[in-house]
Design a protein around this motif. Sequence first.
Motif, mmCIF file in Angstrom:
data_model
loop_
_atom_site.group_PDB
_atom_site.id
_atom_site.type_symbol
_atom_site.label_atom_id
_atom_site.label_comp_id
_atom_site.label_asym_id
_atom_site.label_seq_id
_atom_site.Cartn_x
_atom_site.Cartn_y
_atom_site.Cartn_z
ATOM 1 N N LEU A 1 0.322 -49.862 -78.664
ATOM 2 C CA LEU A 1 -0.311 -48.631 -79.139
ATOM 3 C C LEU A 1 -1.536 -48.348 -78.280
ATOM 4 O O LEU A 1 -2.382 -49.243 -78.080
ATOM 5 C CB LEU A 1 -0.715 -48.787 -80.602
ATOM 6 C CG LEU A 1 -1.536 -47.655 -81.220
ATOM 7 C CD1 LEU A 1 -0.732 -46.351 -81.240
ATOM 8 C CD2 LEU A 1 -1.985 -48.040 -82.626
ATOM 9 N N VAL A 2 -1.631 -47.130 -77.785
ATOM 10 C CA VAL A 2 -2.762 -46.755 -76.946
ATOM 11 C C VAL A 2 -3.170 -45.331 -77.287
ATOM 12 O O VAL A 2 -2.336 -44.521 -77.703
ATOM 13 C CB VAL A 2 -2.392 -46.898 -75.451
ATOM 14 C CG1 VAL A 2 -1.279 -45.946 -75.061
ATOM 15 C CG2 VAL A 2 -3.598 -46.713 -74.552
ATOM 16 N N GLN A 3 -4.439 -45.035 -77.120
ATOM 17 C CA GLN A 3 -4.926 -43.687 -77.382
ATOM 18 C C GLN A 3 -4.589 -42.762 -76.227
ATOM 19 O O GLN A 3 -4.423 -43.216 -75.077
ATOM 20 C CB GLN A 3 -6.441 -43.719 -77.601
ATOM 21 C CG GLN A 3 -6.864 -44.427 -78.874
ATOM 22 C CD GLN A 3 -8.359 -44.290 -79.129
ATOM 23 O OE1 GLN A 3 -9.133 -43.970 -78.228
ATOM 24 N NE2 GLN A 3 -8.768 -44.511 -80.369
ATOM 25 N N PRO A 4 -4.497 -41.469 -76.497
ATOM 26 C CA PRO A 4 -4.276 -40.508 -75.408
ATOM 27 C C PRO A 4 -5.336 -40.670 -74.330
ATOM 28 O O PRO A 4 -6.519 -40.866 -74.627
ATOM 29 C CB PRO A 4 -4.392 -39.156 -76.103
ATOM 30 C CG PRO A 4 -3.981 -39.431 -77.516
ATOM 31 C CD PRO A 4 -4.496 -40.805 -77.827
ATOM 32 N N GLY A 5 -4.870 -40.632 -73.077
ATOM 33 C CA GLY A 5 -5.758 -40.844 -71.947
ATOM 34 C C GLY A 5 -5.861 -42.288 -71.517
ATOM 35 O O GLY A 5 -6.432 -42.578 -70.452
ATOM 36 N N GLY A 6 -5.314 -43.184 -72.302
ATOM 37 C CA GLY A 6 -5.375 -44.602 -71.986
ATOM 38 C C GLY A 6 -4.312 -45.047 -71.004
ATOM 39 O O GLY A 6 -3.531 -44.232 -70.488
ATOM 40 N N SER A 7 -4.279 -46.355 -70.766
ATOM 41 C CA SER A 7 -3.362 -46.937 -69.787
ATOM 42 C C SER A 7 -2.634 -48.134 -70.371
ATOM 43 O O SER A 7 -3.154 -48.822 -71.258
ATOM 44 C CB SER A 7 -4.129 -47.389 -68.542
ATOM 45 O OG SER A 7 -4.764 -46.303 -67.897
ATOM 46 N N LYS B 1 -0.057 -39.659 -72.578
ATOM 47 C CA LYS B 1 -0.017 -38.523 -73.490
ATOM 48 C C LYS B 1 0.864 -38.862 -74.692
ATOM 49 O O LYS B 1 1.766 -39.711 -74.581
ATOM 50 C CB LYS B 1 0.564 -37.302 -72.777
ATOM 51 C CG LYS B 1 -0.129 -36.927 -71.483
ATOM 52 C CD LYS B 1 0.601 -35.792 -70.778
ATOM 53 C CE LYS B 1 -0.064 -35.429 -69.470
ATOM 54 N NZ LYS B 1 0.640 -34.314 -68.771
ATOM 55 N N PRO B 2 0.660 -38.192 -75.803
ATOM 56 C CA PRO B 2 1.527 -38.454 -76.970
ATOM 57 C C PRO B 2 3.011 -38.284 -76.653
ATOM 58 O O PRO B 2 3.841 -39.019 -77.197
ATOM 59 C CB PRO B 2 1.039 -37.425 -77.996
ATOM 60 C CG PRO B 2 -0.403 -37.219 -77.652
ATOM 61 C CD PRO B 2 -0.456 -37.291 -76.153
ATOM 62 N N GLU B 3 3.342 -37.377 -75.764
ATOM 63 C CA GLU B 3 4.748 -37.166 -75.421
ATOM 64 C C GLU B 3 5.337 -38.301 -74.578
ATOM 65 O O GLU B 3 6.540 -38.301 -74.304
ATOM 66 C CB GLU B 3 4.949 -35.819 -74.711
ATOM 67 C CG GLU B 3 4.034 -35.584 -73.525
ATOM 68 C CD GLU B 3 2.800 -34.763 -73.895
ATOM 69 O OE1 GLU B 3 2.202 -35.028 -74.970
ATOM 70 O OE2 GLU B 3 2.435 -33.877 -73.090
ATOM 71 N N ASP B 4 4.510 -39.241 -74.159
ATOM 72 C CA ASP B 4 5.023 -40.438 -73.474
ATOM 73 C C ASP B 4 5.522 -41.489 -74.459
ATOM 74 O O ASP B 4 6.082 -42.503 -74.052
ATOM 75 C CB ASP B 4 3.932 -41.065 -72.591
ATOM 76 C CG ASP B 4 3.517 -40.172 -71.442
ATOM 77 O OD1 ASP B 4 2.304 -40.092 -71.164
ATOM 78 O OD2 ASP B 4 4.405 -39.570 -70.802
ATOM 79 N N THR B 5 5.317 -41.259 -75.740
ATOM 80 C CA THR B 5 5.761 -42.203 -76.756
ATOM 81 C C THR B 5 7.274 -42.350 -76.729
ATOM 82 O O THR B 5 8.009 -41.363 -76.802
ATOM 83 C CB THR B 5 5.310 -41.732 -78.152
ATOM 84 O OG1 THR B 5 3.881 -41.749 -78.211
ATOM 85 C CG2 THR B 5 5.874 -42.631 -79.248
ATOM 86 N N ALA B 6 7.727 -43.594 -76.591
ATOM 87 C CA ALA B 6 9.162 -43.879 -76.492
ATOM 88 C C ALA B 6 9.357 -45.386 -76.366
ATOM 89 O O ALA B 6 8.397 -46.132 -76.170
ATOM 90 C CB ALA B 6 9.772 -43.179 -75.269
ATOM 91 N N SER C 1 -1.100 -42.503 -79.430
ATOM 92 C CA SER C 1 -1.574 -41.784 -80.613
ATOM 93 C C SER C 1 -3.037 -42.095 -80.863
ATOM 94 O O SER C 1 -3.499 -43.203 -80.575
ATOM 95 C CB SER C 1 -0.741 -42.199 -81.839
ATOM 96 O OG SER C 1 -1.265 -41.609 -83.023
ATOM 97 N N SER C 2 -3.730 -41.116 -81.403
ATOM 98 C CA SER C 2 -5.122 -41.338 -81.782
ATOM 99 C C SER C 2 -5.223 -41.751 -83.248
ATOM 100 O O SER C 2 -6.320 -42.002 -83.752
ATOM 101 C CB SER C 2 -5.949 -40.077 -81.525
ATOM 102 O OG SER C 2 -5.371 -38.973 -82.197
#
Length: 124
Positions: A11-17, A87-92, A123-124
């Motif tokens: 789990l990572v926040q938007p903008g993270g790596s 980005k949230p749309e990278d969630t998968a 996600s934040s």
Amino acid sequence: QVQLVESGGGLVQPGGSLRLSCAASGLAFSSYTVAWFRQAPGQDRESVAAISWHGTTTRYAPSVKGRFTVSRDDAKNTVFLQMNSLKPEDTAVYLCAASSADTVIVTPTRVHYWGQGTQVTVSS
């Protein structure tokens, strides 16, 4: 027995790596093109990055180009996917795949071996 084992998701926040790893065993890894796919719920499996067996050619999906970097360390039988500016749309679920085809245009039909996948949630 061939195995591809992914790690590094989370789990990572938007903008993270995040940095994903794909460790291979049981195959002549340096002879294979390796690709990263991702699959979100209800969506088709999408190729996001690939690296040639010789490591000098890479290919990225337009949605990740400039943010993701694929690399390989054949001495360690490992391929990496560095993901920045997530980005949230990278969630998968992200899956590693090995293909003996001499091309970085790796479609699912060209994949010989698949990993089990690692979950990435932005996600934040």
